[in-house]
Design an enzyme around this catalytic site. Structure first.
Site, PDB file in Angstrom:
ATOM      1  N   LYS A 111       0.752  -1.137   0.176  1.00  0.00           N
ATOM      2  CA  LYS A 111      -0.056  -0.069  -0.111  1.00  0.00           C
ATOM      3  C   LYS A 111       0.732   1.076  -0.044  1.00  0.00           C
ATOM      4  O   LYS A 111       2.050   1.161   0.735  1.00  0.00           O
ATOM      5  CB  LYS A 111      -1.148  -0.013   1.181  1.00  0.00           C
ATOM      6  CG  LYS A 111      -1.730   1.175   1.271  1.00  0.00           C
ATOM      7  CD  LYS A 111      -2.746   1.108   2.410  1.00  0.00           C
ATOM      8  CE  LYS A 111      -2.352   1.606   3.621  1.00  0.00           C
ATOM      9  NZ  LYS A 111      -1.684   2.885   3.714  1.00  0.00           N
ATOM     10  N   GLU A 179      -9.441   7.500   3.077  1.00  0.00           N
ATOM     11  CA  GLU A 179      -9.283   7.788   4.570  1.00  0.00           C
ATOM     12  C   GLU A 179      -9.803   9.095   4.880  1.00  0.00           C
ATOM     13  O   GLU A 179      -9.274  10.321   4.350  1.00  0.00           O
ATOM     14  CB  GLU A 179      -7.942   7.528   5.160  1.00  0.00           C
ATOM     15  CG  GLU A 179      -7.773   7.914   6.694  1.00  0.00           C
ATOM     16  CD  GLU A 179      -6.496   7.360   7.324  1.00  0.00           C
ATOM     17  OE1 GLU A 179      -6.492   7.608   8.506  1.00  0.00           O
ATOM     18  OE2 GLU A 179      -5.591   7.130   6.504  1.00  0.00           O
TER      19      GLU A 179
END
Length: 269
Positions: A111, A179
């Site tokens: 990631k 996020e």
């Protein structure tokens, strides 16, 4: 589970599940419970290593924790979080660092906290066979620049998130973490791209959800406002340790049941 499997889950009625994991015992429990993706997050810095932020976490530390998680995982996808300055400076070094997570730590993917600077890196890694999960919105590695605040709250910022989502999709990312962005922004990004979105503080319309395991099990002292505590592991640990201390201090532990004696060894002095 591989990147292809995750990509094919786009738009499924059953959302994808993802939690952080930093060690083998936790990874085993999460997989037994049905978690599909285990993220070895750079949050290991503040949740396990005693740092105040994720910034000090090294490539070696992520590799070590990723290897531990991978050893305990059979079915779940293991995603290694690329730590601060492991990418973005020297492209060749970034490829080496990411490749190490697959070659040495047995991760299934990496990631990358994403931005305009990571589009070409995402393309290069995927061309080389390293699956990439992109990450937009709040990116904690940039906290010294942006602060830890909700992102995409203005139209221009929301459009930039959508634009970068498209660019990383075209570059080959197999999924995208969103996020701490407004739920309606996350919904529009989810509808606009063909790869799954994984939300954290991004509302219910993403293709999946991720949280830190410490908050879910109640190990953290506090939880983010967008998180949820589903257990009280911290309380159970404290209770068990307090019982141990009391038993030792009272002489209740260890008892005869916990001890072994050799009848022929009684006269050493």
């Amino acid at each position: 589970m591989r990147a292809k499997d995750i990509r094919e889950r786009k738009g499924d009625d059953e959302p994808l599940t993802m939690l952080t994991a930093y060690d083998a015992p936790t990874a085993a429990v999460l997989e037994e419970a049905g978690v599909e993706m285990l993220l070895v997050g750079d949050s290991v810095g503040n949740l396990r290593l005693g740092y105040d932020s994720t910034i000090p976490v090294t490539v070696d530390q992520i590799a070590s924790h990723t290897a531990a998680v991978a050893r305990a995982s059979d079915e779940a996808m293991v995603v290694a979080d690329m730590p601060f300055l492991s990418f973005g400076a020297d492209p060749d070094e970034a490829v080496e660092h990411a490749g190490r997570m697959l070659k040495e730590a047995n991760a299934d993917a990496v990631k990358i906290e994403s931005g305009p600077h990571t589009v070409e890196l995402t393309r290069r890694l995927t061309q080389l066979g390293v699956p990439v999960q992109a990450h937009l919105g709040l990116t904690p590695q940039h906290e010294n620049e942006t602060g830890l605040f909700r992102q995409g709250t203005e139209e221009s910022a929301a459009k930039q998130i959508l634009d970068l989502a498209h660019k990383h999709e075209r570059a080959g990312a197999f999924s995208l973490v969103l996020e701490h962005v407004p739920a309606n922004v996350a919904r529009q990004v989810t509808e606009a791209i063909s790869i799954p979105t994984i939300g954290i503080g991004a509302g219910p319309d993403c293709d999946g959800q991720v949280l830190t395991v410490d908050e879910v099990i109640g190990l953290s002292e506090s939880a983010a406002p967008f998180s949820e505590v589903f257990g009280d592991v911290r309380g159970e640990m404290r209770s068990a340790v307090e019982s141990y201390v009391a038993a030792v201090e009272s002489g209740e532990f260890p008892a005869d049941d916990h001890s072994h004696y050799e009848d022929d060894i009684d006269d050493l002095h």
